[in-house]
Write a protein that holds these residues in place. Structure first.
Motif, PDB file in Angstrom:
ATOM      1  N   MET A   1      -1.515   5.140  14.285  1.00 20.60           N
ATOM      2  CA  MET A   1      -2.692   4.491  13.734  1.00 20.60           C
ATOM      3  C   MET A   1      -2.424   4.076  12.298  1.00 20.60           C
ATOM      4  SD  MET A   1      -6.544   5.904  13.779  1.00 20.60           S
ATOM      5  CE  MET A   1      -7.644   5.425  12.487  1.00 20.60           C
ATOM      6  N   SER A   2      -2.896   2.904  11.908  1.00 23.66           N
ATOM      7  CA  SER A   2      -2.686   2.391  10.562  1.00 23.66           C
ATOM      8  C   SER A   2      -3.551   3.124   9.552  1.00 23.66           C
ATOM      9  CB  SER A   2      -3.047   0.903  10.501  1.00 23.66           C
ATOM     10  OG  SER A   2      -2.231   0.165  11.352  1.00 23.66           O
ATOM     11  N   GLU A   3      -3.008   3.276   8.359  1.00 18.50           N
ATOM     12  CA  GLU A   3      -3.779   3.868   7.273  1.00 18.50           C
ATOM     13  C   GLU A   3      -4.761   2.813   6.761  1.00 18.50           C
ATOM     14  OE1 GLU A   3      -2.919   5.515   2.802  1.00 18.50           O
ATOM     15  OE2 GLU A   3      -1.332   5.679   4.299  1.00 18.50           O
ATOM     16  N   ILE A   4      -5.963   3.236   6.414  1.00 20.71           N
ATOM     17  CA  ILE A   4      -6.990   2.329   5.921  1.00 20.71           C
ATOM     18  C   ILE A   4      -7.051   2.423   4.409  1.00 20.71           C
ATOM     19  CG2 ILE A   4      -9.456   1.796   5.936  1.00 20.71           C
ATOM     20  CD1 ILE A   4      -8.212   1.259   8.611  1.00 20.71           C
ATOM     21  N   GLU A   5      -7.035   1.289   3.732  1.00 28.13           N
ATOM     22  CA  GLU A   5      -7.188   1.245   2.282  1.00 28.13           C
ATOM     23  C   GLU A   5      -8.475   0.520   1.980  1.00 28.13           C
ATOM     24  OE1 GLU A   5      -5.196  -0.654  -1.730  1.00 28.13           O
ATOM     25  OE2 GLU A   5      -4.073  -0.718   0.140  1.00 28.13           O
ATOM     26  N   SER A   6      -9.216   1.016   1.004  1.00 32.36           N
ATOM     27  CA  SER A   6     -10.428   0.310   0.608  1.00 32.36           C
ATOM     28  C   SER A   6     -10.316  -0.099  -0.850  1.00 32.36           C
ATOM     29  CB  SER A   6     -11.669   1.180   0.821  1.00 32.36           C
ATOM     30  OG  SER A   6     -11.637   2.286  -0.034  1.00 32.36           O
ATOM     31  N   ALA A   7     -10.986  -1.164  -1.174  1.00 30.66           N
ATOM     32  CA  ALA A   7     -11.020  -1.645  -2.548  1.00 30.66           C
ATOM     33  C   ALA A   7     -12.433  -2.132  -2.835  1.00 30.66           C
ATOM     34  CB  ALA A   7     -10.020  -2.785  -2.741  1.00 30.66           C
ATOM     35  N   ARG A   8     -12.877  -1.935  -4.049  1.00 28.11           N
ATOM     36  CA  ARG A   8     -14.196  -2.385  -4.481  1.00 28.11           C
ATOM     37  C   ARG A   8     -13.976  -3.662  -5.283  1.00 28.11           C
ATOM     38  NH1 ARG A   8     -18.232   0.439  -4.090  1.00 28.11           N
ATOM     39  NH2 ARG A   8     -20.218  -0.024  -5.019  1.00 28.11           N
ATOM     40  N   ILE A   9     -14.637  -4.725  -4.881  1.00 26.45           N
ATOM     41  CA  ILE A   9     -14.445  -6.015  -5.531  1.00 26.45           C
ATOM     42  C   ILE A   9     -15.741  -6.442  -6.195  1.00 26.45           C
ATOM     43  CG2 ILE A   9     -13.920  -8.445  -5.189  1.00 26.45           C
ATOM     44  CD1 ILE A   9     -12.164  -7.628  -2.882  1.00 26.45           C
ATOM     45  N   GLN A  10     -15.686  -6.695  -7.493  1.00 28.13           N
ATOM     46  CA  GLN A  10     -16.841  -7.188  -8.230  1.00 28.13           C
ATOM     47  C   GLN A  10     -16.620  -8.672  -8.484  1.00 28.13           C
ATOM     48  OE1 GLN A  10     -16.350  -4.338 -11.491  1.00 28.13           O
ATOM     49  NE2 GLN A  10     -18.436  -3.668 -11.067  1.00 28.13           N
ATOM     50  N   VAL A  11     -17.612  -9.467  -8.145  1.00 26.37           N
ATOM     51  CA  VAL A  11     -17.550 -10.912  -8.368  1.00 26.37           C
ATOM     52  C   VAL A  11     -18.571 -11.247  -9.447  1.00 26.37           C
ATOM     53  CG1 VAL A  11     -17.848 -13.184  -7.319  1.00 26.37           C
ATOM     54  CG2 VAL A  11     -16.895 -11.307  -5.976  1.00 26.37           C
ATOM     55  N   PHE A  12     -18.117 -11.902 -10.502  1.00 30.31           N
ATOM     56  CA  PHE A  12     -18.987 -12.247 -11.616  1.00 30.31           C
ATOM     57  C   PHE A  12     -19.192 -13.754 -11.651  1.00 30.31           C
ATOM     58  CE2 PHE A  12     -16.537  -8.496 -12.657  1.00 30.31           C
ATOM     59  CZ  PHE A  12     -17.520  -7.596 -13.005  1.00 30.31           C
ATOM     60  N   GLY A  13     -20.404 -14.180 -11.926  1.00 27.03           N
ATOM     61  CA  GLY A  13     -20.709 -15.605 -12.018  1.00 27.03           C
ATOM     62  C   GLY A  13     -21.449 -15.912 -13.304  1.00 27.03           C
ATOM     63  N   ALA A  14     -21.786 -17.169 -13.478  1.00 22.69           N
ATOM     64  CA  ALA A  14     -22.491 -17.609 -14.672  1.00 22.69           C
ATOM     65  C   ALA A  14     -23.867 -16.955 -14.767  1.00 22.69           C
ATOM     66  CB  ALA A  14     -22.619 -19.127 -14.676  1.00 22.69           C
ATOM     67  N   VAL A  93     -11.049  -2.998  -7.773  1.00 23.23           N
ATOM     68  CA  VAL A  93     -10.781  -1.594  -8.088  1.00 23.23           C
ATOM     69  C   VAL A  93     -10.258  -0.952  -6.803  1.00 23.23           C
ATOM     70  CG1 VAL A  93     -11.717   0.578  -8.938  1.00 23.23           C
ATOM     71  CG2 VAL A  93     -12.656  -1.592  -9.783  1.00 23.23           C
ATOM     72  N   HIS A  94      -8.977  -0.612  -6.807  1.00 21.47           N
ATOM     73  CA  HIS A  94      -8.328  -0.025  -5.639  1.00 21.47           C
ATOM     74  C   HIS A  94      -8.713   1.441  -5.500  1.00 21.47           C
ATOM     75  CE1 HIS A  94      -5.764  -3.603  -5.349  1.00 21.47           C
ATOM     76  NE2 HIS A  94      -5.819  -3.576  -6.650  1.00 21.47           N
ATOM     77  N   SER A  95      -8.510   1.980  -4.318  1.00 24.48           N
ATOM     78  CA  SER A  95      -8.883   3.378  -4.042  1.00 24.48           C
ATOM     79  C   SER A  95      -8.132   4.366  -4.937  1.00 24.48           C
ATOM     80  CB  SER A  95      -8.663   3.711  -2.575  1.00 24.48           C
ATOM     81  OG  SER A  95      -7.321   3.457  -2.217  1.00 24.48           O
ATOM     82  N   ASP A  96      -6.942   3.989  -5.444  1.00 24.93           N
ATOM     83  CA  ASP A  96      -6.185   4.886  -6.329  1.00 24.93           C
ATOM     84  C   ASP A  96      -6.580   4.723  -7.798  1.00 24.93           C
ATOM     85  OD1 ASP A  96      -5.050   2.463  -7.040  1.00 24.93           O
ATOM     86  OD2 ASP A  96      -2.995   3.043  -6.536  1.00 24.93           O
ATOM     87  N   GLY A  97      -7.591   3.871  -8.075  1.00 21.14           N
ATOM     88  CA  GLY A  97      -8.069   3.664  -9.438  1.00 21.14           C
ATOM     89  C   GLY A  97      -7.443   2.478 -10.150  1.00 21.14           C
ATOM     90  N   THR A  98      -6.423   1.886  -9.557  1.00 23.69           N
ATOM     91  CA  THR A  98      -5.784   0.710 -10.140  1.00 23.69           C
ATOM     92  C   THR A  98      -6.765  -0.450 -10.158  1.00 23.69           C
ATOM     93  OG1 THR A  98      -3.721   1.433  -9.121  1.00 23.69           O
ATOM     94  CG2 THR A  98      -3.770  -0.808  -9.991  1.00 23.69           C
TER      95      THR A  98
END
Length: 130
Positions: A1-14, A93-98
């Motif tokens: 089974m593949s390892e799952i990675e999650s990332a939090r993405i913030q999108v900023f607009g005007a 923002v990656h799951s490892d904090g990067t």
């Protein structure tokens, strides 16, 4: 089974409505990637503003659930998506904090100017009769 990675993405607009529209567009792009799922994060502590039309989200976020092998492709897609408009800014923002940030490059107006300028220039090269 593949390892799952999650990332939090913030999108900023005007403005908040523009940022929400941009986040929806990016979510669509990422959901088309093989093995990726993108959805809006549930608000932990929602940052909202009160206005005549109710509350508006200040920084829409998209949470990505990706298999490990697809993150390179997702990164490329996010970068390409952000570069289309100067106003686009994305923070991953990656799951490892990067943290990785992407900012828009050339505006649509600048692309048009570059294309018009290229079309005005005489073509010279192999096979050119001049």
């Amino acid at each position: 089974m593949s390892e799952i990675e999650s990332a939090r993405i913030q999108v900023f607009g005007a403005d908040p409505r523009h940022a929400e529209h941009e986040a929806k567009e990016l979510r669509g792009v990422l959901n088309r990637l093989d093995g990726a799922e993108a959805r809006f994060a549930s608000a932990e502590a929602p940052q909202t503003t009160e206005g005549a039309k109710g509350q508006a989200l200040l920084t829409p976020e998209v949470v990505l659930i990706l298999t490990t092998g697809t993150f390179a492709l997702a990164r490329t897609a996010i970068k390409a998506w952000a570069e289309v408009r100067k106003s686009r800014r994305v923070r991953v923002v990656h799951s490892d904090g990067t943290v990785t940030e992407f900012q828009g490059g050339v505006s649509g107006r600048e692309v048009k100017t570059l294309r018009d300028h290229r079309n005005d220039r005489p073509e010279t090269g192999p096979g050119d009769p001049r």
